[in-house]
Scaffold this motif. Structure first.
Motif, mmCIF file in Angstrom:
data_model
loop_
_atom_site.group_PDB
_atom_site.id
_atom_site.type_symbol
_atom_site.label_atom_id
_atom_site.label_comp_id
_atom_site.label_asym_id
_atom_site.label_seq_id
_atom_site.Cartn_x
_atom_site.Cartn_y
_atom_site.Cartn_z
ATOM 1 N N LEU A 34 18.713 23.538 39.015
ATOM 2 C CA LEU A 34 17.539 23.397 39.971
ATOM 3 C C LEU A 34 16.486 23.144 39.001
ATOM 4 C CD1 LEU A 34 17.937 26.325 42.571
ATOM 5 C CD2 LEU A 34 18.781 24.161 42.660
ATOM 6 N N THR A 35 15.722 21.953 39.399
ATOM 7 C CA THR A 35 14.371 21.823 38.539
ATOM 8 C C THR A 35 13.472 21.074 39.413
ATOM 9 O OG1 THR A 35 13.689 20.324 36.561
ATOM 10 C CG2 THR A 35 15.512 19.511 37.838
ATOM 11 N N THR A 42 9.602 16.483 31.425
ATOM 12 C CA THR A 42 9.626 18.069 30.985
ATOM 13 C C THR A 42 8.759 18.106 29.561
ATOM 14 O OG1 THR A 42 11.679 18.057 29.901
ATOM 15 C CG2 THR A 42 11.775 18.759 32.065
ATOM 16 N N VAL A 46 8.594 15.592 25.636
ATOM 17 C CA VAL A 46 7.359 15.255 24.575
ATOM 18 C C VAL A 46 7.752 15.724 23.073
ATOM 19 C CG1 VAL A 46 4.770 15.812 24.363
ATOM 20 C CG2 VAL A 46 5.703 15.712 26.608
ATOM 21 N N GLY A 268 2.309 18.441 25.738
ATOM 22 C CA GLY A 268 3.458 19.140 26.514
ATOM 23 C C GLY A 268 2.872 20.689 25.989
ATOM 24 N N PRO A 271 6.788 26.639 24.926
ATOM 25 C CA PRO A 271 6.585 28.116 25.482
ATOM 26 C C PRO A 271 6.827 29.141 24.247
ATOM 27 C CG PRO A 271 8.972 27.042 25.544
ATOM 28 C CD PRO A 271 7.733 26.103 24.904
#
Ligand SMILES: Cc1cc2nc3c(=O)[nH]c(=O)nc-3n(C[C@H](O)[C@H](O)[C@H](O)COP(=O)(O)OP(=O)(O)OC[C@H]3O[C@@H](n4cnc5c(N)ncnc54)[C@H](O)[C@@H]3O)c2cc1C
Length: 316
Positions: A34-35, A42, A46, A268, A271
């Motif tokens: 699921l995206t 995304t 990048v 981008g 994380p």
């Protein structure tokens, strides 16, 4: 009954995990991704995207993931020329008196004096991905293995109980908020500019250059020029002033780049987290496995992460 596994996220981490889980054919699993964005939209798209540890945890566990990923990319580069992974030679420029060369335990490298004045450097050959090619290739490989892709925004993994048995959260910088138990993931902005290749074959990476990050990554469709590392900038659009700085720094490194035609731009959000989070999360309505926090090394750690998640899913 077949185990129904959902992977939330279709960046390089989610796709690698989905592939790894589906590749174990005997498992009889049903894998769904699921995206809320296509892989090509995304942060992973990048990325530069060179195999090299940057802005992520360093530990024995992570070294193992670095090694696994390196081995898998070497195989992909050799066996699947259409995947967009190439082994590229280039130079890691060092500015500090005691540079961290621990990565040379994993890959051959030799000292070079082909570096800016006052710096030292290591010449090495590592995998470099053309992400505009690699991510669609990886998605297609997943689909060949039976993985289904669905465009959906997940507000709460617990709401997936009943529909799925296990959820793997690989939602990059948004994973902490999605799980609701982790506010330690920092989205660190990175900006790049892509130019036509004036004939460059070697990469240059200068992480400690005075004006900010500077890297030149020649890939199949362009040369990626970067970059920035901005924890407090949330602007999703390319900033022209920042771009001017990137162009100046990279042209100083590789003069052949001066006046190269710009083909596209990218921003981008890495994380960044003190430790990459790969673990089962307890107390949820279904089995949940976290897989995020790869900072500036998502491509570099992708296959190692996928193998680790597959082990976790198999035992728990
Ligand atoms: C400028 C720049 C250069 C970089 N260069 C390199 C490099 O050279 N080498 C390297 O190894 N790394 C590099 N990185 C780091 C790398 O890009 C990241 O570590 C990597 O992309 C993280 O991948 P991911 O799959 O975890 O996250 P992402 O690529 O961000 O993917 C997250 C996925 O989750 C989905 N998602 C999120 N929330 C939800 C939700 N609620 N519901 C549904 N879907 C959701 C998104 O749609 C997306 O599909 C770079 C990063 C930047 C910004």
């Amino acid at each position: 009954m077949s185990e129904r596994i959902v992977v939330i996220g279709a960046g390089v981490i989610g796709l690698s995990i989905a592939h790894e889980l589906a590749a174990e054919r005997a498992s009889g699993r049903i894998i769904t991704v699921l995206t809320d964005a296509d892989p090509i939209d995304t942060t992973s798209a990048v990325a530069g995207a060179v195999w090299f540890p940057y802005a992520a945890e360093r530990s024995p566990a992570i070294d193992l993931q670095l090694q696994t990923t390196l081995r898998r990319f070497i195989d992909i580069a050799r066996e699947h020329p259409d995947a967009g992974i190439d082994m590229r030679t280039g130079i890691i420029i060092e500015r500090s008196p005691n540079p961290d060369r621990s990565w040379t335990d994993l890959v051959e490298a030799s000292e070079t004096d082909d570096v800016p004045e006052g710096a030292t450097g290591m010449r090495t050959t590592v995998p470099l991905g053309t992400m505009s090619q690699y991510l669609p290739w990886l998605q297609a490989k997943c689909e060949e293995l039976g993985v289904e892709f669905e465009r959906r925004t997940v507000a709460d993994p617990d709401a997936l109980a009943g529909e799925f048995d296990t959820a793997v959260v690989a939602a990059g910088a948004r994973s902490g908020a999605l799980l609701g138990d982790d506010d330690t993931v920092v989205p660190v902005r990175g900006q790049v500019v892509r130019v036509e290749n004036p004939g460059i074959t070697e990469f240059r990476i200068d992480d400690e250059s005075e004006g900010g990050l500077a890297y030149v990554l020649p890939r199949r469709d362009c040369v990626v020029l970067g970059g920035t590392h901005e924890p407090s900038n949330t602007n999703p659009e390319p900033d022209p002033e920042i771009e001017a700085g990137i162009l100046a720094r990279t042209a100083a490194l590789v003069p052949a780049l001066a006046n190269a035609r710009i083909v596209s731009r990218g921003v981008g959000f890495r994380p960044v987290r003190e430790r990459v989070r790969i673990e089962e999360v307890s107390g949820r309505a279904l089995r949940v496995v976290a897989a995020y926090g790869h900072g500036g090394s998502g491509m570099t750690l992708s296959w190692g992460t996928a193998e680790r998640v597959a082990e976790l899913v198999a035992v728990s």
